[in-house]
Design an enzyme around this catalytic site. Structure first.
Site, short mmCIF file in Angstrom:
data_model
loop_
_atom_site.label_atom_id
_atom_site.label_comp_id
_atom_site.label_asym_id
_atom_site.label_seq_id
_atom_site.Cartn_x
_atom_site.Cartn_y
_atom_site.Cartn_z
N ASP A 129 -7.36 0.40 -8.25
CA ASP A 129 -7.68 -0.11 -9.60
C ASP A 129 -8.49 -1.41 -9.62
O ASP A 129 -8.16 -2.34 -10.39
CB ASP A 129 -6.39 -0.32 -10.39
CG ASP A 129 -5.64 0.98 -10.68
OD1 ASP A 129 -6.00 2.02 -10.09
OD2 ASP A 129 -4.68 0.96 -11.47
N ASP A 177 -7.43 3.32 -13.21
CA ASP A 177 -6.71 3.50 -14.46
C ASP A 177 -7.74 4.09 -15.43
O ASP A 177 -8.84 3.53 -15.57
CB ASP A 177 -6.23 2.11 -14.92
CG ASP A 177 -4.83 2.09 -15.47
OD1 ASP A 177 -4.04 3.00 -15.18
OD2 ASP A 177 -4.53 1.12 -16.20
N LYS A 234 -6.15 8.20 -12.90
CA LYS A 234 -4.72 8.36 -13.23
C LYS A 234 -4.45 7.84 -14.64
O LYS A 234 -5.26 7.10 -15.19
CB LYS A 234 -3.86 7.61 -12.21
CG LYS A 234 -4.07 6.12 -12.25
CD LYS A 234 -3.22 5.43 -11.21
CE LYS A 234 -3.55 3.95 -11.13
NZ LYS A 234 -3.35 3.22 -12.38
N CYS A 284 0.45 -1.43 -10.11
CA CYS A 284 -0.10 -0.21 -9.51
C CYS A 284 -0.05 -0.22 -7.99
O CYS A 284 0.14 0.83 -7.37
CB CYS A 284 -1.49 0.05 -10.05
SG CYS A 284 -1.39 0.58 -11.80
#
Ligand code: VGL
Ligand code: ZN
Length: 204
Positions: free
Chosen positions: A26, A68, A112, A151
């Protein structure tokens, strides 16, 4: 070198080998200074990750980049009763990878938390990451990125429970720190679960 007992015997050197993969978690504009969910010093992971990226590319080892990737109106947003400001909305500049992150063209991108009604901090949750890693013969994961206490923490936990050996890239993670010690607590938790902390200078 003994990496079987990371707490008592952290490794002095780590030799990259076939079956190793780098997971970049991320590293997106919204998590960098100036972004909508800025992680303090989040931009500092980019230079560190670029060093790992060069090392993995030099050995033709695979790289995975999670992102993300939320629809507008995602359940994690405060407007929907969630904990976070809007961030990483699909196809917006904030969702793009950091411009100076040197991902190779061969990197596999894993999106995701793409469904409006479900959040996912882990790159394994609701994705085919584990299947892809298995299909490629990956056994050891080197994990860094953002954010340590969300994350990265959840991706490392799932990687360990999927049976991968995990090296936590201590020089390539930064925390949100909603509470001041969240990052330190997350690092301790990951090591207690079996992740081996390392930094780039230990690569051989
Ligand atoms: C993350 C908060 C919300 C992360 C994602 O990438 O760590 N944190 N969504
Ligand atoms: Zn999110």
């Amino acid at each position: 070198m003994n990496t079987s007992n990371p707490i008592n015997h952290p490794p002095q050197a780590v030799h990259l080998q076939p079956g190793d993969a780098l997971i970049v978690v991320d590293v997106q504009n919204d998590f960098l200074p100036g972004g909508s969910l800025a992680v303090p010093h989040g931009d500092e992971v980019v230079a560190a990750l670029n060093r790992y990226l060069a090392s993995f590319q030099a050995r033709s080892l695979p790289v995975y980049a999670t992102r993300d990737w939320h629809p507008a109106g995602h359940c994690s947003f405060q407007s929907q009763g969630g904990p976070w400001p809007p961030h990483c909305i699909v196809n917006t500049p904030g969702a793009q990878f950091a411009a100076n992150l040197q991902l190779p063209p061969s990197a596999t991108v894993i999106s995701k938390a793409t469904r409006p009604d479900k959040d996912a901090y882990s790159g394994f949750e609701g994705t085919d990451l584990d299947a892809r890693l298995r299909a490629t013969g990956v056994r050891r994961l080197f994990i860094g990125g953002l954010a340590t206490d969300y994350c990265v923490l959840n991706t490392v936990r799932d990687a360990l429970s999927c049976g991968y050996q995990v090296f936590l890239l201590e020089d390539a993670i930064r925390a949100v720190n909603v509470q001041a010690n969240d990052g330190v607590k997350a690092e301790r938790a990951m090591v207690a679960q079996g992740a081996v902390p390392m930094e780039w200078k230990m690569l051989s």
